[in-house]
Motif scaffolding. Structure first.
Motif, short mmCIF file in Angstrom:
data_model
loop_
_atom_site.label_atom_id
_atom_site.label_comp_id
_atom_site.label_asym_id
_atom_site.label_seq_id
_atom_site.Cartn_x
_atom_site.Cartn_y
_atom_site.Cartn_z
N LYS A 139 14.78 21.35 25.13
CA LYS A 139 13.78 20.29 25.23
C LYS A 139 14.19 19.36 26.36
CE LYS A 139 12.15 16.32 22.55
NZ LYS A 139 12.31 15.56 21.31
N GLU A 140 13.28 19.14 27.28
CA GLU A 140 13.57 18.31 28.45
C GLU A 140 13.87 16.87 28.04
OE1 GLU A 140 11.22 16.81 32.44
OE2 GLU A 140 10.77 18.81 31.65
N VAL A 141 14.81 16.26 28.74
CA VAL A 141 15.14 14.85 28.53
C VAL A 141 14.32 14.04 29.53
CG1 VAL A 141 16.97 13.11 28.58
CG2 VAL A 141 17.49 15.44 27.79
N PRO A 142 13.49 13.10 29.05
CA PRO A 142 12.69 12.29 29.98
C PRO A 142 13.58 11.57 30.99
CG PRO A 142 11.97 11.96 27.71
CD PRO A 142 13.25 12.75 27.65
N GLU A 143 13.06 11.45 32.18
CA GLU A 143 13.80 10.83 33.30
C GLU A 143 14.36 9.45 32.93
OE1 GLU A 143 14.96 10.41 37.49
OE2 GLU A 143 14.31 12.15 36.34
N LYS A 144 13.55 8.59 32.36
CA LYS A 144 14.02 7.22 32.04
C LYS A 144 15.15 7.25 31.01
CE LYS A 144 10.03 4.48 33.28
NZ LYS A 144 9.03 3.51 32.85
N VAL A 145 15.06 8.14 30.04
CA VAL A 145 16.11 8.25 29.02
C VAL A 145 17.41 8.71 29.67
CG1 VAL A 145 16.83 9.48 26.93
CG2 VAL A 145 14.47 8.66 27.14
N LEU A 146 17.31 9.76 30.49
CA LEU A 146 18.49 10.30 31.15
C LEU A 146 19.12 9.27 32.09
CD1 LEU A 146 20.28 12.80 31.51
CD2 LEU A 146 18.77 13.46 33.42
N MET A 147 18.30 8.57 32.82
CA MET A 147 18.85 7.59 33.77
C MET A 147 19.50 6.40 33.06
SD MET A 147 18.78 8.82 36.72
CE MET A 147 18.76 10.54 36.25
N ARG A 148 19.05 6.08 31.84
CA ARG A 148 19.73 5.03 31.08
C ARG A 148 21.14 5.47 30.70
NH1 ARG A 148 14.43 3.99 28.56
NH2 ARG A 148 15.02 5.31 26.80
N VAL A 149 21.31 6.75 30.43
CA VAL A 149 22.64 7.29 30.11
C VAL A 149 23.57 7.12 31.32
CG1 VAL A 149 23.87 9.44 29.62
CG2 VAL A 149 21.81 8.85 28.33
N PHE A 150 23.08 7.46 32.50
CA PHE A 150 23.90 7.33 33.70
C PHE A 150 24.05 5.87 34.15
CE2 PHE A 150 22.95 11.82 33.72
CZ PHE A 150 24.21 12.33 33.99
N GLU A 151 23.06 5.05 33.81
CA GLU A 151 23.17 3.61 34.10
C GLU A 151 24.34 3.02 33.31
OE1 GLU A 151 22.17 -0.10 35.85
OE2 GLU A 151 21.45 1.91 36.34
N ALA A 152 24.52 3.46 32.07
CA ALA A 152 25.65 2.98 31.27
C ALA A 152 26.96 3.38 31.93
CB ALA A 152 25.57 3.54 29.85
N ALA A 153 27.05 4.61 32.41
CA ALA A 153 28.27 5.07 33.11
C ALA A 153 28.52 4.23 34.35
CB ALA A 153 28.15 6.54 33.47
N ARG A 154 27.47 3.86 35.02
CA ARG A 154 27.59 3.04 36.24
C ARG A 154 28.33 1.74 35.98
NH1 ARG A 154 22.77 -0.52 38.39
NH2 ARG A 154 23.77 -1.43 40.20
N TRP A 155 28.18 1.18 34.78
CA TRP A 155 28.75 -0.13 34.47
C TRP A 155 30.13 -0.05 33.83
CZ3 TRP A 155 27.07 -4.20 36.82
CH2 TRP A 155 25.79 -4.14 37.37
N ALA A 156 30.72 1.12 33.83
CA ALA A 156 32.09 1.25 33.32
C ALA A 156 33.05 0.47 34.22
CB ALA A 156 32.49 2.72 33.28
N PRO A 157 34.09 -0.12 33.66
CA PRO A 157 35.08 -0.82 34.48
C PRO A 157 35.89 0.17 35.31
CG PRO A 157 35.79 -0.78 32.19
CD PRO A 157 34.43 -0.18 32.24
N SER A 158 36.36 -0.30 36.45
CA SER A 158 37.23 0.54 37.29
C SER A 158 38.18 -0.35 38.07
CB SER A 158 36.40 1.41 38.24
OG SER A 158 35.74 0.64 39.22
N ALA A 159 39.35 0.20 38.38
CA ALA A 159 40.36 -0.54 39.14
C ALA A 159 39.78 -0.96 40.49
CB ALA A 159 41.60 0.33 39.35
#
Length: 188
Positions: A32-52
């Motif tokens: 079942k395809e994952v809608p674009e907005k749902v998928l991009m929210r998942v990657f948006e969360a990864a974007r905000w991970a802390p990093s050195a």
């Protein structure tokens, strides 16, 4: 798997947000395809991970079309391909080796991604069972990047849809008690 069912397998020693217990790594995916907005929210969360030093060493290479997924299948080991071929999204997570903390930081990004996926009603399963050199060659990944994992993303299917030998393992795993993980003052 419903939250109530997960409680049969996982109990926290201390009260925490249920998202941490509800995140596990199923292998049965719906086609079942994952809608674009749902998928991009998942990657948006990864974007905000802390990093050195805010270097954000992670990059994701996605496969969402049948053609791209088949390209990814070429470097995923057979045992993992048996279950991940139904996943509508595959992502290769790579990290920039110029960042001395790249492996630590990329793991944090994966964690954020996986937790947001739970909140979106999705499942994720990271796998190390793939040919890293072939993935590098197939996806044209530069040498200054480490190839970390392949992540399957999608909606959970029934365990009966898996090959029979996978079915008994299609349940959340527990964790060692916290008292066996934390040491005071020195390693014991």
């Amino acid at each position: 798997m419903m939250e109530k069912e997960i409680k049969k397998y996982r109990q926290a020693d201390y009260e925490i947000d249920p998202v941490f217990l509800n995140r596990w790594s199923p292998r049965s995916f719906l086609e079942k395809e994952v809608p674009e907005k749902v998928l991009m929210r998942v990657f948006e969360a990864a974007r905000w991970a802390p990093s050195a030093n805010n270097l954000q060493p992670w990059r994701f290479i996605l496969a969402r079309t049948q053609e791209d997924r088949e390209k990814f299948h070429s470097f995923i080991l057979e045992r993992n391909r048996q279950w991940c071929e139904k996943a509508p999204v595959l992502a290769v997570l790579i990290s920039d080796k110029e960042d001395p903390a790249h492996a630590f930081d990329v793991g944090t990004a994966w964690g954020y991604l996986s937790l947001q996926a739970v909140k979106e009603g999705l499942i994720t399963h990271a796998m190390g069972g793939f040919q890293k050199d072939l993935a590098r060659e197939t996806l044209n990944i530069p040498n200054n990047f480490d190839v970390q994992v392949v992540i399957a993303i999608g909606y959970q299917g029934e365990k009966e849809a898996l090959p029979e030998d996978f079915q008994p393992r299609e349940q959340p795993s527990n964790r060692r008690p916290l008292k066996e993980t934390i040491f005071e003052g020195t390693f014991k």
